[in-house]
Design an enzyme around this catalytic site. Structure first.
Site, PDB file in Angstrom:
ATOM      1  N   GLY A  55       0.819  -1.212   0.000  1.00 33.06           N
ATOM      2  CA  GLY A  55       0.000   0.000   0.000  1.00 33.06           C
ATOM      3  C   GLY A  55       0.854   1.264   0.000  1.00 33.06           C
ATOM      4  N   TYR A  56       0.169   2.384   0.134  1.00 29.53           N
ATOM      5  CA  TYR A  56       0.829   3.698   0.005  1.00 29.53           C
ATOM      6  C   TYR A  56       1.935   3.895   1.055  1.00 29.53           C
ATOM      7  N   ILE A  57       1.576   3.907   2.321  1.00 32.25           N
ATOM      8  CA  ILE A  57       2.583   4.182   3.357  1.00 32.25           C
ATOM      9  C   ILE A  57       3.490   2.965   3.535  1.00 32.25           C
ATOM     10  N   ASN A  60      -6.218  -3.124  -2.013  1.00 31.10           N
ATOM     11  CA  ASN A  60      -6.083  -1.716  -2.419  1.00 31.10           C
ATOM     12  C   ASN A  60      -4.669  -1.413  -2.923  1.00 31.10           C
ATOM     13  N   SER A  66      -4.014   7.013  13.878  1.00 29.31           N
ATOM     14  CA  SER A  66      -4.333   8.212  13.101  1.00 29.31           C
ATOM     15  C   SER A  66      -4.706   9.340  14.040  1.00 29.31           C
ATOM     16  N   ALA A  67      -4.494  10.568  13.585  1.00 31.40           N
ATOM     17  CA  ALA A  67      -4.924  11.743  14.347  1.00 31.40           C
ATOM     18  C   ALA A  67      -6.442  11.778  14.490  1.00 31.40           C
ATOM     19  N   THR A  68      -7.114  10.927  13.730  1.00 37.16           N
ATOM     20  CA  THR A  68      -8.572  10.844  13.851  1.00 37.16           C
ATOM     21  C   THR A  68      -8.994  10.439  15.275  1.00 37.16           C
ATOM     22  N   TYR A  94     -14.472   4.197  10.966  1.00 37.22           N
ATOM     23  CA  TYR A  94     -13.043   4.044  10.671  1.00 37.22           C
ATOM     24  C   TYR A  94     -12.216   4.483  11.881  1.00 37.22           C
ATOM     25  N   LYS A 102      -9.563   2.462  14.789  1.00 41.53           N
ATOM     26  CA  LYS A 102      -8.209   2.848  15.231  1.00 41.53           C
ATOM     27  C   LYS A 102      -8.167   2.932  16.761  1.00 41.53           C
ATOM     28  N   ASN A 149      -1.573  14.093   8.211  1.00 44.59           N
ATOM     29  CA  ASN A 149      -2.063  13.857   6.843  1.00 44.59           C
ATOM     30  C   ASN A 149      -0.921  13.524   5.882  1.00 44.59           C
ATOM     31  N   ASN A 190      -9.574  12.347  -0.261  1.00 43.86           N
ATOM     32  CA  ASN A 190      -8.599  13.223   0.405  1.00 43.86           C
ATOM     33  C   ASN A 190      -8.148  14.338  -0.531  1.00 43.86           C
TER      34      ASN A 190
HETATM   35  P1  NAD Z   1      -3.440   1.662   1.659  1.00 47.27           P
HETATM   36  O1  NAD Z   1      -4.844   1.265   1.387  1.00 47.27           O
HETATM   37  O2  NAD Z   1      -2.642   2.224   0.550  1.00 47.27           O
HETATM   38  O3  NAD Z   1      -2.631   0.415   2.267  1.00 47.27           O
HETATM   39  C1  NAD Z   1      -3.249  -0.563   3.065  1.00 47.27           C
HETATM   40  C2  NAD Z   1      -2.875  -1.920   2.483  1.00 47.27           C
HETATM   41  O4  NAD Z   1      -3.475  -2.928   3.294  1.00 47.27           O
HETATM   42  C3  NAD Z   1      -3.375  -2.124   1.047  1.00 47.27           C
HETATM   43  O5  NAD Z   1      -2.300  -2.536   0.231  1.00 47.27           O
HETATM   44  C4  NAD Z   1      -4.438  -3.213   1.173  1.00 47.27           C
HETATM   45  O6  NAD Z   1      -4.460  -4.044   0.036  1.00 47.27           O
HETATM   46  C5  NAD Z   1      -3.993  -3.931   2.429  1.00 47.27           C
HETATM   47  N1  NAD Z   1      -5.067  -4.619   3.152  1.00 47.27           N
HETATM   48  C6  NAD Z   1      -6.281  -4.134   3.524  1.00 47.27           C
HETATM   49  N2  NAD Z   1      -6.968  -5.072   4.191  1.00 47.27           N
HETATM   50  C7  NAD Z   1      -6.174  -6.185   4.256  1.00 47.27           C
HETATM   51  C8  NAD Z   1      -6.336  -7.498   4.804  1.00 47.27           C
HETATM   52  N3  NAD Z   1      -7.463  -7.862   5.411  1.00 47.27           N
HETATM   53  N4  NAD Z   1      -5.310  -8.354   4.685  1.00 47.27           N
HETATM   54  C9  NAD Z   1      -4.166  -8.019   4.048  1.00 47.27           C
HETATM   55  N5  NAD Z   1      -3.968  -6.804   3.509  1.00 47.27           N
HETATM   56  C10 NAD Z   1      -4.969  -5.900   3.607  1.00 47.27           C
HETATM   57  O7  NAD Z   1      -3.470   2.673   2.895  1.00 47.27           O
HETATM   58  P2  NAD Z   1      -2.311   3.604   3.489  1.00 47.27           P
HETATM   59  O8  NAD Z   1      -2.671   5.008   3.182  1.00 47.27           O
HETATM   60  O9  NAD Z   1      -0.991   3.090   3.117  1.00 47.27           O
HETATM   61  O10 NAD Z   1      -2.570   3.394   5.035  1.00 47.27           O
HETATM   62  C11 NAD Z   1      -1.865   2.428   5.785  1.00 47.27           C
HETATM   63  C12 NAD Z   1      -2.387   2.431   7.211  1.00 47.27           C
HETATM   64  O11 NAD Z   1      -2.229   3.729   7.767  1.00 47.27           O
HETATM   65  C13 NAD Z   1      -3.872   2.085   7.338  1.00 47.27           C
HETATM   66  O12 NAD Z   1      -4.049   1.304   8.505  1.00 47.27           O
HETATM   67  C14 NAD Z   1      -4.524   3.428   7.503  1.00 47.27           C
HETATM   68  O13 NAD Z   1      -5.740   3.354   8.199  1.00 47.27           O
HETATM   69  C15 NAD Z   1      -3.467   4.180   8.289  1.00 47.27           C
HETATM   70  N6  NAD Z   1      -3.561   5.638   8.117  1.00 47.27           N
HETATM   71  C16 NAD Z   1      -3.538   6.160   6.864  1.00 47.27           C
HETATM   72  C17 NAD Z   1      -3.660   7.536   6.697  1.00 47.27           C
HETATM   73  C18 NAD Z   1      -3.661   8.138   5.313  1.00 47.27           C
HETATM   74  O14 NAD Z   1      -4.073   9.282   5.166  1.00 47.27           O
HETATM   75  N7  NAD Z   1      -3.219   7.453   4.272  1.00 47.27           N
HETATM   76  C19 NAD Z   1      -3.769   8.365   7.821  1.00 47.27           C
HETATM   77  C20 NAD Z   1      -3.760   7.795   9.094  1.00 47.27           C
HETATM   78  C21 NAD Z   1      -3.657   6.422   9.240  1.00 47.27           C
HETATM   79  C1  UD1 Z   2      -9.507  12.588   6.513  1.00 50.20           C
HETATM   80  C2  UD1 Z   2     -10.346  11.751   7.422  1.00 50.20           C
HETATM   81  C3  UD1 Z   2      -9.486  11.277   8.587  1.00 50.20           C
HETATM   82  C4  UD1 Z   2      -8.249  10.521   8.066  1.00 50.20           C
HETATM   83  C5  UD1 Z   2      -7.489  11.481   7.134  1.00 50.20           C
HETATM   84  C6  UD1 Z   2      -6.259  10.862   6.530  1.00 50.20           C
HETATM   85  C7  UD1 Z   2     -12.609  12.679   7.146  1.00 50.20           C
HETATM   86  C8  UD1 Z   2     -13.716  13.414   7.805  1.00 50.20           C
HETATM   87  N1  UD1 Z   2     -11.490  12.521   7.885  1.00 50.20           N
HETATM   88  O1  UD1 Z   2      -9.061  13.690   7.244  1.00 50.20           O
HETATM   89  O2  UD1 Z   2     -10.226  10.422   9.421  1.00 50.20           O
HETATM   90  O3  UD1 Z   2      -7.423  10.139   9.145  1.00 50.20           O
HETATM   91  O4  UD1 Z   2      -8.359  11.875   6.067  1.00 50.20           O
HETATM   92  O5  UD1 Z   2      -6.610   9.813   5.674  1.00 50.20           O
HETATM   93  O6  UD1 Z   2     -12.719  12.216   6.027  1.00 50.20           O
HETATM   94  N2  UD1 Z   2     -10.953  19.046   1.368  1.00 50.20           N
HETATM   95  C9  UD1 Z   2     -11.564  19.835   0.410  1.00 50.20           C
HETATM   96  N3  UD1 Z   2     -11.930  19.252  -0.759  1.00 50.20           N
HETATM   97  C10 UD1 Z   2     -11.711  17.931  -1.047  1.00 50.20           C
HETATM   98  C11 UD1 Z   2     -11.064  17.132  -0.059  1.00 50.20           C
HETATM   99  C12 UD1 Z   2     -10.709  17.720   1.134  1.00 50.20           C
HETATM  100  O7  UD1 Z   2     -11.781  21.028   0.626  1.00 50.20           O
HETATM  101  O8  UD1 Z   2     -12.088  17.474  -2.139  1.00 50.20           O
HETATM  102  C13 UD1 Z   2     -10.504  19.659   2.641  1.00 50.20           C
HETATM  103  C14 UD1 Z   2     -11.141  19.078   3.887  1.00 50.20           C
HETATM  104  O9  UD1 Z   2     -12.315  19.763   4.202  1.00 50.20           O
HETATM  105  C15 UD1 Z   2     -10.012  19.306   4.917  1.00 50.20           C
HETATM  106  C16 UD1 Z   2      -8.727  19.185   4.098  1.00 50.20           C
HETATM  107  O10 UD1 Z   2      -9.116  19.419   2.747  1.00 50.20           O
HETATM  108  O11 UD1 Z   2     -10.087  20.598   5.436  1.00 50.20           O
HETATM  109  C17 UD1 Z   2      -8.061  17.826   4.197  1.00 50.20           C
HETATM  110  O12 UD1 Z   2      -9.027  16.811   3.888  1.00 50.20           O
HETATM  111  P1  UD1 Z   2      -8.629  15.258   3.801  1.00 50.20           P
HETATM  112  O13 UD1 Z   2      -7.471  15.101   2.893  1.00 50.20           O
HETATM  113  O14 UD1 Z   2      -9.874  14.511   3.473  1.00 50.20           O
HETATM  114  O15 UD1 Z   2      -8.113  14.905   5.246  1.00 50.20           O
HETATM  115  P2  UD1 Z   2      -8.833  15.098   6.693  1.00 50.20           P
HETATM  116  O16 UD1 Z   2     -10.141  15.765   6.571  1.00 50.20           O
HETATM  117  O17 UD1 Z   2      -7.839  15.721   7.576  1.00 50.20           O
END
Ligand code: NAD
Ligand code: UD1
Length: 339
Positions: A12-14, A37, A126-128, A150, A154, A180, A200
């Site tokens: 995945g991404y991170i 994903n 997550s900061a959520t 979601y 967490k 973020n 996002n």
């Molecule tokens: P992502 O979707 O790119 O990566 C998650 C990976 O997990 C994917 O490759 C998916 O295929 C895999 N996966 C999902 N369910 C699975 C399962 N049951 N078994 C095996 N693999 C599975 O997401 P990401 O952005 O890389 O996020 C990674 C983690 O960080 C997640 O737990 C996410 O909730 C957390 N996180 C992400 C963000 C963000 O903004 N990207 C912010 C805060 C926390």
């Molecule tokens: C969202 C999630 C949060 C998750 C985080 C990282 C919600 C309510 N919260 O947070 O739980 O941990 O992503 O994955 O979805 N925005 C626009 N237009 C857009 C998209 C976003 O104006 O099309 C604004 C939003 O209102 C916000 C900022 O951009 O102010 C960032 O949004 P986003 O990237 O979705 O992140 P979070 O809201 O911080």
């Protein structure tokens, strides 16, 4: 001897960015991902960047036997657990699917770790979990709450891991609360590939810049912020990835459980990010101000002092670099990462 790290969600991404940093630092990496994903093609991209093709198991963490096999076949020193679903809006529509994957899947993983005496864990939180914080910057000891399923997955994982660490003193667990994550590896080979219409901000802006979407909808300009639009703490995914290596080292030094924010400590508004991206890409980003998005908060950024103190980590990349790197990945991979 080098240490072997199991990375769930490693394609995945991170996860993919973290695998690159781990390999470059000399760790052996074993990836478990069900490719829900992400794509298998990410593995080759990791190899192109690092010269090492990581060991890969296409296994779902809900599959207990599949996980057993991974733990039996590898001598694992630690686990970094990224695997999970992450779309807030979707989690409101199909909460049971989110609880099943993010809670039941994680329980399988923790049980398998305990059975095989693998005690070091870094968890993607997550900061959520701070809900709507009373003030910013946000410190780790602020009250925790959530506004959607979601986020609740967490928070529950954090609680489960606290109970586990208290029940068994062998465990050493680091909960990383990401702000973020945006940006991409500087090679342009790996990055975020959103599924369908991006939720996002950054992936949405990137798709406007490349002409896939007509304009950005800015969700409200009447917040009490610098220009009325929402403020967030955007952090470069490579900085975030490096934070995981520091967390592994921290887990080696002590036992128990601790939560640490990973952010930059700086907030940027939606319009500031749009402008930075326009500059980085040389593209105009059309936008319209629309209604606030339900559940959004005005401002969210981290107090980063604990990360500096306990991990010896701080973010290095600025918003310009984050936008340049996001743009490079988007423009080099308009259709995502494919074989
Ligand atoms: P992502 O979707 O790119 O990566 C998650 C990976 O997990 C994917 O490759 C998916 O295929 C895999 N996966 C999902 N369910 C699975 C399962 N049951 N078994 C095996 N693999 C599975 O997401 P990401 O952005 O890389 O996020 C990674 C983690 O960080 C997640 O737990 C996410 O909730 C957390 N996180 C992400 C963000 C963000 O903004 N990207 C912010 C805060 C926390
Ligand atoms: C969202 C999630 C949060 C998750 C985080 C990282 C919600 C309510 N919260 O947070 O739980 O941990 O992503 O994955 O979805 N925005 C626009 N237009 C857009 C998209 C976003 O104006 O099309 C604004 C939003 O209102 C916000 C900022 O951009 O102010 C960032 O949004 P986003 O990237 O979705 O992140 P979070 O809201 O911080």
């Amino acid at each position: 001897m080098s240490k072997t790290i199991l990375v769930t969600g490693g394609t995945g991404y991170i996860g993919s960015h973290t695998c690159v940093e781990l390999i470059q630092a000399g760790y052996e990496v074993v990836i478990v991902d069900n490719l829900y994903n992400s794509s298998k093609a990410v593995l080759k991209r990791i190899e192109t960047i690092t010269g090492v093709l990581p060991k890969f198991y296409q296994v779902d963490i809900l599959d207990r036997e599949g996980l057993e096999k991974v733990f039996e076949e590898n001598h694992l020193d630690a686990v970094i657990h990224f695997a999970g679903y992450k779309a807030v809006g979707e989690s409101v529509k199909i909460p049971l699917t989110y609880y099943q994957n993010n809670i039941a899947g994680s329980l399988n993983l923790y049980e398998t770790m305990k059975k095989h005496h693998v005690y070091h864990l870094v968890f993607s939180s997550s900061a959520t979990v701070y809900g709507d914080p009373a003030s910013v910057p946000i410190r780790e000891n602020f009250p925790l709450s959530t506004t959607n399923p979601y986020g609740t997955t967490k928070l529950y994982n954090e609680q489960i891991l606290k109970d586990l660490a208290h029940s068994d003193e062998n465990f050493s667990i680091v909960l990383l609360r990401y702000f973020n994550p945006i940006g991409a590896h500087k090679s342009g080979l790996i990055g975020e590939v959103p599924n369908g219409i991006p939720n996002n901000l950054l992936p949405y802006i990137a798709q406007v810049a490349i002409g896939k979407r007509e304009y950005l909808s800015v969700f409200g300009n009447d917040y009490d912020t610098v220009d009325g639009t929402g403020v967030r703490d955007y952090i470069h995914v490579v900085d975030l990835a490096k934070g995981h290596l520091k967390a592994l080292e921290y887990a080696d030094k002590r036992k128990g459980i601790d939560a640490v924010n990973l952010g930059t400590g700086h907030g940027y508004s939606v319009l500031q990010v749009k402008d930075a991206f326009a500059k980085a890409s040389g593209k105009e980003i059309a936008y319209k101000i629309v209604e606030r998005r339900p559940g959004d908060i005005a401002e969210c950024y981290a107090d980063t002092s604990k990360a500096k103190e306990v991990l010896g980590w701080q973010a290095e990349y600025d918003i310009e670099t984050m936008c340049q790197d996001s743009w490079r990945f988007q423009s080099q991979n308009p259709d995502g990462i494919n074989d």
